[in-house]
Each structure stands twice: as structure tokens, then as C-alpha cells.
Enzyme design. Sequence first.
Site, mmCIF file in Angstrom:
data_model
loop_
_atom_site.group_PDB
_atom_site.id
_atom_site.type_symbol
_atom_site.label_atom_id
_atom_site.label_comp_id
_atom_site.label_asym_id
_atom_site.label_seq_id
_atom_site.Cartn_x
_atom_site.Cartn_y
_atom_site.Cartn_z
ATOM 1 N N ASP A 35 14.103 -7.300 57.262
ATOM 2 C CA ASP A 35 15.202 -6.977 57.782
ATOM 3 C C ASP A 35 15.304 -6.926 59.727
ATOM 4 O OD1 ASP A 35 15.745 -7.678 55.673
ATOM 5 O OD2 ASP A 35 16.207 -5.643 54.847
ATOM 6 N N HIS A 181 10.480 -5.693 58.189
ATOM 7 C CA HIS A 181 11.544 -5.703 59.202
ATOM 8 C C HIS A 181 10.808 -6.032 60.192
ATOM 9 C CE1 HIS A 181 12.596 -2.251 56.167
ATOM 10 N NE2 HIS A 181 13.400 -2.384 57.125
HETATM 11 ZN ZN LIG Z 1 18.658 -2.621 57.703
#
Ligand SMILES: [Zn+2]
Length: 211
Positions: A35, A181
Site C-alpha cells: 500500500d 507498505h
Molecule cells: Zn494506505
Amino acid sequence: MRNKIKYFIRSKLLPNSIFLINEKRESKSLYLTFDDGPVQGVTEGLLELLEQYQVKATFFIIGSRISKSPNLLKKIHEQKHTIANHSYSHPNFTKLSSEAMLEQIFATNELIKETTQQNCRLFRAPQGRWSIRLMFELFRLKMTAVHWSRDSVDFLKEQPEKIVKRFIDNPVRNGDIILFHDDNSRCIDALKILIPHWQSQGFSLNALECK
Ligand SMILES: [Zn+2]
């Protein structure tokens, strides 16, 4: 914990095409998802690592980040990873009107389509904040809400060794969708150890299908 239970119940009630929390438990596959990228200086290194181990993954991108690194999006696509929608500017969707939600989703879908020539069918809400209203809009758009079944908790900014240890102490299961992430290089340092570890256990690491 409350959220975990909530998402678990939702995943049991709704079909995977509407709310996906993990893939089929029968096959020995894992699904890495990244992400908040693409981010210059991080995503390139991550792509190299994935290439080295012949791993495919899914990138939930923030649309506004593309203007700073359009080439990275192309590179992700060329290496046959799945590109998916993580909004345009990462707002809290529970505070948005339906119109504002749709603007966020459409703007990033358009950017993705420019690169992939395909309609993006996968969406993950910023911070996994799902609401009934958002689910309804996604349903109307025939898009799948994609949550995760394992969180690397890499946003805590701990040492990569701690991330690795959590996955060793509490092993992954078939079909897990794993959240990382790619806005910092911790994911690379942790996955340098975790990818060969999982592959040695017979897992294959695949991209989610953007059907
Ligand atoms: Zn996010």
C-alpha cells in the site's frame, strides 16, 4: 481485535467478489500486497527483490503519487504485478460523501487504466476503513473491496527483524493476503528474509487477479 472479528464475519457473509480478506485456503499460495506507493527510492528496490525471487505481488497505489513517479507505475506493470486502487489522496473514507468517494476512486482508476489499458477492479480503503456506503458504491462499480488476513504492522517503524520474527512466531497460512507498505524500505529488508523462507516452505507468491 474488534475490527478483526468484524472483518472475519464480513468475509464469511459476503462472497470474495465483494469483500476479499483471504484467497482460497486449499492452494499453497500467498499474496503480498503493498500500500501507499509508488515511492521513488523504495519501489525500485522492492521490484528488484521481487524479480530476483520471481515473485508477483499487488500494488495498491495512491493516485496522487503517480505524477511524481509515472515511470514506476509502468515498471510495476511491465513486471506483471497487479496494480490496484488505494484512493487518490488517502483520505479517511468514513468522513467522505459518496460523491467524494467516487471522485477518489475514479481519478486513480483512470491513471491505472492509462498504464494497464484495463479496468481496475480492486480497491482497498485507506487504513482499511470500510463502511456500508463505500461497500455499496464498490458493489455498483463491480469492484472488489480487498482487505488483508495478515498485517506486517510495518507502519510501526520497528526494526525489520521484529517484522520477520512476528511472521516466524505466527506462521502464514495458505491463501493469506499480507499487508506491507512500499513507502519505506523496511518492507524490503524484511522480505529479503521472508520471501526465501516462505518459498523454502513450498509457498508460491502470487498477484491478486484484477478481473
Ligand atoms: Zn494506505
